[in-house]
Design an enzyme around this catalytic site. Structure first.
Site, PDB file in Angstrom:
ATOM      1  N   ARG A 192       1.469  -3.888  -9.223  1.00  0.00           N
ATOM      2  CA  ARG A 192       2.082  -3.362  -8.016  1.00  0.00           C
ATOM      3  C   ARG A 192       2.943  -4.488  -7.230  1.00  0.00           C
ATOM      4  NH1 ARG A 192      -1.655   0.851  -6.122  1.00  0.00           N
ATOM      5  NH2 ARG A 192      -3.054   0.864  -7.833  1.00  0.00           N
ATOM      6  N   ASP A 261       1.952  -1.942  -1.585  1.00  0.00           N
ATOM      7  CA  ASP A 261       0.873  -1.526  -2.790  1.00  0.00           C
ATOM      8  C   ASP A 261       0.996  -0.333  -3.315  1.00  0.00           C
ATOM      9  OD1 ASP A 261       0.268  -0.641   0.006  1.00  0.00           O
ATOM     10  OD2 ASP A 261      -1.466   0.113  -0.777  1.00  0.00           O
TER      11      ASP A 261
HETATM   12  P1  AMP Z   1      -4.143   4.279  -0.900  1.00  0.00           P
HETATM   13  O1  AMP Z   1      -3.933   4.888   0.592  1.00  0.00           O
HETATM   14  O2  AMP Z   1      -4.856   5.257  -1.778  1.00  0.00           O
HETATM   15  O3  AMP Z   1      -2.751   3.898  -1.562  1.00  0.00           O
HETATM   16  O4  AMP Z   1      -4.970   3.162  -0.368  1.00  0.00           O
HETATM   17  C1  AMP Z   1      -4.517   2.033   0.320  1.00  0.00           C
HETATM   18  C2  AMP Z   1      -5.940   1.046   0.193  1.00  0.00           C
HETATM   19  O5  AMP Z   1      -7.138   1.480   0.650  1.00  0.00           O
HETATM   20  C3  AMP Z   1      -6.196   0.605  -1.338  1.00  0.00           C
HETATM   21  O6  AMP Z   1      -6.795  -0.780  -1.214  1.00  0.00           O
HETATM   22  C4  AMP Z   1      -7.329   1.652  -1.567  1.00  0.00           C
HETATM   23  O7  AMP Z   1      -8.200   1.201  -2.606  1.00  0.00           O
HETATM   24  C5  AMP Z   1      -8.229   1.561  -0.163  1.00  0.00           C
HETATM   25  N1  AMP Z   1      -9.004   2.921  -0.202  1.00  0.00           N
HETATM   26  C6  AMP Z   1      -8.315   4.084   0.026  1.00  0.00           C
HETATM   27  N2  AMP Z   1      -9.299   4.985   0.188  1.00  0.00           N
HETATM   28  C7  AMP Z   1     -10.590   4.315   0.002  1.00  0.00           C
HETATM   29  C8  AMP Z   1     -11.894   4.457   0.023  1.00  0.00           C
HETATM   30  N3  AMP Z   1     -12.193   5.842   0.198  1.00  0.00           N
HETATM   31  N4  AMP Z   1     -13.046   3.746  -0.425  1.00  0.00           N
HETATM   32  C9  AMP Z   1     -12.533   2.384  -0.585  1.00  0.00           C
HETATM   33  N5  AMP Z   1     -11.229   2.146  -0.433  1.00  0.00           N
HETATM   34  C10 AMP Z   1     -10.325   2.998  -0.101  1.00  0.00           C
HETATM   35 MG    MG Z   2      -2.400   2.747  -3.338  1.00  0.00          MG
END
Ligand code: AMP
Ligand code: MG
Length: 501
Positions: A192, A261
């Site tokens: 990314r 990201d």
């Molecule tokens: P996202 O919103 O899916 O793009 O995630 C943003 C960040 O939060 C990334 O670093 C993900 O790995 C982390 N993240 C999102 N959901 C979780 C979860 N349930 N447990 C651990 N990390 C999470």
């Molecule tokens: Mg993400």
């Protein structure tokens, strides 16, 4: 050139012919991480055509075996599960360490076309990057990502893909307890903008250089021969993103969380959280419940993409030139170019939507005129453009049916027909071409919600399966799937999509 990306090992009788180039990169690029145990894995979906494309040998495997593999319970031979490190700007705020908090890369395969593809479990358990998260995924978001990512690819838009979905048998706790699931995602890579930012923030220029060379070898082969290969890489990423965003705009897609990201360097759409396709055309439309200020509204997407690319350029400064002023000038030039590249890509896509073979600058106000008519008339974005295909053959009734004030269309259509008069296509050929630029079926948000509710509350996956089938051929007029073409009734409208991570 880097030796980090090597050719695949030729090993027979393995399920996956893994060749894991990212695992060969040292910490802190990635950290080894095994998926967590789950109670009762149960297969929801397995994308067999994609598995074949990836050379995965699971023909004849039982659903139980598939569920074990795609929930991370059975680690196939050759897999090297790991979590990738990255940083990112989230809603404008820089977070120096994010990383895969609930995603685990099983490994890479070389597909039938010779392309290297990542196979990643999402919701596979905690990692060193989980921060306070549980590392899990709920069923709803897994089904949404499955449907929307496959729809994107069928629409011809670069995107990560859905290989499998598995129920874990364990609850995940969000606002309430929900069924847990694991999603298997396939990507050109998961690198990314935030991956570059991670090393830039640490001041690790050697790692930045290595990452850039890795990305060139993997996604932009040939650029290594350029005089300034890293500048060439930045420009190439800017170009792909300009094309990607134009593609989104042309189908009314709103990503929802365009954090750095969530922006790939390969140019694929990634991370389908609170995303949606617009029903009624409204350029200010926002879907995400966490986007209070409309940062990621439909009309802001091009500007946000450029902002994100400026963050990439900033991260790459140390590897563009040893002279900082020269590096800044190069970076600025590359980022400024986005606007023109995007505008050209938009004109090409939108021109095709109104049936113009070779769009010219003068077509821009014409296209914008139609969009104004649509915005004022409360028109459904997808239906109106599809109806325009019939209008190109002389039948205006379908477009009229889309608009509160059909006379606004008639006023616009005069200039349109005049323009088509100068276009070198027969009306039949033009309408046919337009039907490949204006989809019949998009994954409408209320239908996705209905499929999710049915799966979550009654364990009935039939609506999900039918929807996957519907979105697989978006440009064909298929009367049997007509229910997917209609906008939501008042009580079906989904105003906000919750992240539900
Ligand atoms: P996202 O919103 O899916 O793009 O995630 C943003 C960040 O939060 C990334 O670093 C993900 O790995 C982390 N993240 C999102 N959901 C979780 C979860 N349930 N447990 C651990 N990390 C999470
Ligand atoms: Mg993400």
């Amino acid at each position: 050139m880097t030796s980090d990306v090597r050719p695949a090992a030729d090993e027979a009788r393995r399920i996956f012919s893994f060749d894991n180039s990212y695992a060969r990169l040292p910490a802190p690029f990635q950290l080894p991480q095994r998926p967590a145990a789950v109670s009762a894995p149960k297969l929801i979906a397995f994308n067999r055509p994609l598995a074949a494309e990836l050379g995965i040998d699971l023909e004849g495997a039982s659903d139980q075996r598939l569920a074990a593999i795609f929930s991370g319970q059975e680690i196939a031979e050759g897999a090297q599960p790991l979590a990738m490190a990255y940083a990112g700007h989230q809603f404008g705020q820089f977070v120096p360490q994010l990383g895969d908090g609930r995603a685990i890369l099983l490994g890479e395969v070389i597909d039938r076309n010779g392309e290297r593809r990542d196979i990643q479990l999402k919701g596979g358990g905690q990692t060193p990057f989980s921060r306070r998260g549980d590392g899990r995924a709920a069923l709803g978001p897994v089904l949404r990502e499955y449907i929307v990512s496959e729809a994107m690819v069928a629409l011809g838009i670069p995107s990560t893909r859905a290989l499998a979905a598995v129920l874990t048998g364990d609850p995940v706790y969000r606002e309430t307890a929900l069924p847990g699931a694991v999603f298997t995602r396939v990507a050109a890579s998961h690198i990314r903008v935030g991956t570059f930012q991670f090393f830039a923030a640490r001041g690790d220029h050697e790692a930045l250089r290595r990452l850039a060379d890795y990305v060139i070898a993997r996604h932009y082969p040939g650029l290594e021969h350029q005089e300034n290969s890293h500048l060439a890489l930045l420009k190439a990423i800017v170009t792909r993103q300009a094309e990607l965003i134009a593609h989104w705009m042309a189908v009314g897609f709103i990503h929802g969380v365009m954090n750095t990201d969530n922006m790939t360097v390969s140019g694929e759409t990634i991370d389908f959280g609170p995303c949606a396709f617009m029903d009624t055309y409204d350029p200010a439309k926002v879907f995400s419940s966490i986007d209070q200020f409309g940062r990621y509204a439909y009309r802001n997407q091009p500007a946000v993409a450029q902002w994100n690319l400026a963050r990439l350029a900033e991260a790459m400064l140390p590897i563009l030139d040893s002279d900082i002023d020269a590096a800044v000038e190069m970076a600025n030039g590359a980022v400024i170019d986005f606007a023109q590249l995007y505008q050209a890509a938009w004109l090409k896509r939108m021109g095709a939507k109104i049936g113009v073979l070779n769009p010219e600058e003068g077509d821009r106000p014409l296209i914008e005129g139609l969009l104004d008519v649509m915005a004022q008339g409360g028109a459904d974005f997808t239906l109106t453009f599809r109806a325009l295909c019939a209008a190109a053959e002389g039948d205006d009734a379908p477009v009229h049916a889309c608009l509160a004030d059909p006379s606004a269309f008639d006023a616009w259509a005069g200039a349109w027909r005049e323009r088509l008069g100068r276009d070198a296509q027969t009306p039949t050929a033009r309408a046919e071409a337009m039907r490949h630029a204006n989809p019949y079926i998009i994954p409408r948000n209320h239908r996705i919600e209905q499929a999710i509710v049915s799966a979550v509350s009654t364990a009935d996956f039939a609506p999900f399966e039918r929807m996957v089938e519907a979105v697989a051929k978006p440009y064909e007029t298929r009367d049997a799937f007509a229910e997917f073409t209609t906008p939501p009734q008042e009580d079906e409208v989904v105003l906000r999509t919750f992240c539900g991570t």
